[in-house]
Scaffold this motif. Structure first.
Motif, PDB file in Angstrom:
ATOM      1  N   ALA A 187      43.932  10.703  34.417  1.00  0.00           N
ATOM      2  CA  ALA A 187      43.602  12.076  34.056  1.00  0.00           C
ATOM      3  C   ALA A 187      43.811  12.959  35.287  1.00  0.00           C
ATOM      4  O   ALA A 187      43.471  12.562  36.403  1.00  0.00           O
ATOM      5  CB  ALA A 187      42.159  12.177  33.569  1.00  0.00           C
TER       6      ALA A 187
ATOM      7  N   ARG B 274      43.489  17.063  36.818  1.00  0.00           N
ATOM      8  CA  ARG B 274      42.948  18.410  36.611  1.00  0.00           C
ATOM      9  C   ARG B 274      42.796  19.100  37.959  1.00  0.00           C
ATOM     10  O   ARG B 274      42.290  18.494  38.911  1.00  0.00           O
ATOM     11  CB  ARG B 274      41.595  18.331  35.899  1.00  0.00           C
ATOM     12  CG  ARG B 274      40.999  19.678  35.526  1.00  0.00           C
ATOM     13  CD  ARG B 274      39.670  19.483  34.839  1.00  0.00           C
ATOM     14  NE  ARG B 274      39.097  20.748  34.417  1.00  0.00           N
ATOM     15  CZ  ARG B 274      37.895  20.864  33.857  1.00  0.00           C
ATOM     16  NH1 ARG B 274      37.160  19.794  33.637  1.00  0.00           N
ATOM     17  NH2 ARG B 274      37.445  22.048  33.511  1.00  0.00           N
TER      18      ARG B 274
ATOM     19  N   LEU C 287      34.954  17.389  31.877  1.00  0.00           N
ATOM     20  CA  LEU C 287      35.833  17.653  30.741  1.00  0.00           C
ATOM     21  C   LEU C 287      35.020  17.986  29.493  1.00  0.00           C
ATOM     22  O   LEU C 287      35.437  18.802  28.669  1.00  0.00           O
ATOM     23  CB  LEU C 287      36.735  16.450  30.464  1.00  0.00           C
ATOM     24  CG  LEU C 287      37.757  16.077  31.530  1.00  0.00           C
ATOM     25  CD1 LEU C 287      38.582  14.885  31.071  1.00  0.00           C
ATOM     26  CD2 LEU C 287      38.660  17.249  31.876  1.00  0.00           C
TER      27      LEU C 287
ATOM     28  N   PHE D  31      43.619  19.873  30.888  1.00  0.00           N
ATOM     29  CA  PHE D  31      43.832  18.731  31.773  1.00  0.00           C
ATOM     30  C   PHE D  31      45.061  17.979  31.287  1.00  0.00           C
ATOM     31  O   PHE D  31      45.550  18.192  30.167  1.00  0.00           O
ATOM     32  CB  PHE D  31      42.606  17.813  31.826  1.00  0.00           C
ATOM     33  CG  PHE D  31      42.324  17.063  30.537  1.00  0.00           C
ATOM     34  CD1 PHE D  31      42.797  15.767  30.358  1.00  0.00           C
ATOM     35  CD2 PHE D  31      41.599  17.653  29.512  1.00  0.00           C
ATOM     36  CE1 PHE D  31      42.544  15.076  29.181  1.00  0.00           C
ATOM     37  CE2 PHE D  31      41.340  16.965  28.336  1.00  0.00           C
ATOM     38  CZ  PHE D  31      41.811  15.676  28.163  1.00  0.00           C
TER      39      PHE D  31
ATOM     40  N   THR E 208      39.499  19.039  25.060  1.00  0.00           N
ATOM     41  CA  THR E 208      38.608  17.996  24.565  1.00  0.00           C
ATOM     42  C   THR E 208      38.114  18.377  23.169  1.00  0.00           C
ATOM     43  O   THR E 208      37.500  19.428  22.991  1.00  0.00           O
ATOM     44  CB  THR E 208      37.410  17.799  25.504  1.00  0.00           C
ATOM     45  OG1 THR E 208      37.881  17.493  26.817  1.00  0.00           O
ATOM     46  CG2 THR E 208      36.524  16.674  25.014  1.00  0.00           C
TER      47      THR E 208
END
Length: 259
Positions: free
Chosen positions: A12, A14, A75, A83, A101
């Motif tokens: 992930a 971000r 998140l 992201f 999300t």
């Protein structure tokens, strides 16, 4: 994750930071979207799907450890913020850009790992691209995975004898909605009245000082009283009308995330 003896990776990303995930599975994919046209009456024409575009769908599942627990909960704290997911599946390397999300589920069984499933949300600016030469290939470095202890769940300052499993779910639509299911042996010592729980605390890891505080739990329905000489395993669902708080309090940091 291992396929044919080789490790796949899921990362992930971000705000310029990358978080390799100790994931067990993922179903993130590019799917078609459109509308259906009914078949002509009296003819043997099947319903046809007219493709109008592409959308990113699916979820990923990861276990919790210290390096990723805070980024993952952030998140959930800002579900609309974008992201990326970097998926190395050996046969293909794809980057899913600008995801949001949609929903999540945090679950665990006694003496086993915590698992977080996160459903991704496609946005107007979401797209899929291949890796380039500047894309970092990051593999999760094994570290201590957090294990759930069902004997350390506290309801209104009372430690419950055993909550052998739980599932905490949340969805982010027009209005956020949270619910938790507690699994435990049926007994009067556990929940004698099935009334509202003002505060429920679930310890994630004592060494790193990580816990969840959940406020204002309303039981969805009454449990059935079963007269049985043996232990009866049952469950109770609660709607969470308050907030869900992640606490990280140790020598390195004191952080609180409120969902």
């Amino acid at each position: 994750m291992t396929i044919q003896g080789k490790s796949c990776t899921l990362t992930a990303a971000r705000d310029g930071y990358y978080y390799p995930l100790p994931y067990s599975e993922e179903t993130v994919r590019l799917a078609s979207k459109g509308y259906a046209l009914p078949g002509v009456i009296g003819e043997r024409n099947r319903e046809k799907l007219v493709i109008s575009g592409k959308t990113i769908q699916g979820c990923f599942v990861t276990m919790l450890e210290y390096q990723i627990v805070l980024p993952l909960f952030l998140l959930l704290f800002c579900p609309d913020e974008r992201f990326d997911l970097l998926a190395d599946r050996l046969a293909s390397k794809l980057i899913y850009k600008n995801l949001g999300t949609k929903s999540f589920e945090l679950r665990a069984e006694n003496k086993k790992s915590f698992y977080l499933k996160l459903d991704v949300n496609n946005n107007d600016d979401s797209y899929v691209t291949d890796w380039n030469i500047t894309t970092p290939s990051m593999k999760w470095e094994p570290s201590r995975i957090y294990t759930y202890d069902g004997h350390k769940v506290i309801a209104d300052r009372v430690t419950l004898p055993l909550v052998y499993a739980f599932e905490l779910t949340g969805s982010f639509t027009e209005k956020s909605k949270f619910q938790i299911t507690l699994h435990f042996p049926l007994s009067k010592e556990h929940f004698p009245t099935q009334k509202k729980i003002e505060k429920l605390t679930i310890q994630i890891d004592a060494e790193d000082g990580i816990s969840l505080d959940i406020y204002d739990l309303e039981p969805v329905a009454d449990m059935t009283d079963i007269n049985c000489a043996d232990t009866v395993l049952c469950f109770q669902k609660y709607n969470i009308t308050g907030v869900v708080v992640l606490n990280i309090h140790n020598q390195n940091t004191k952080t609180t995330v409120v969902l």
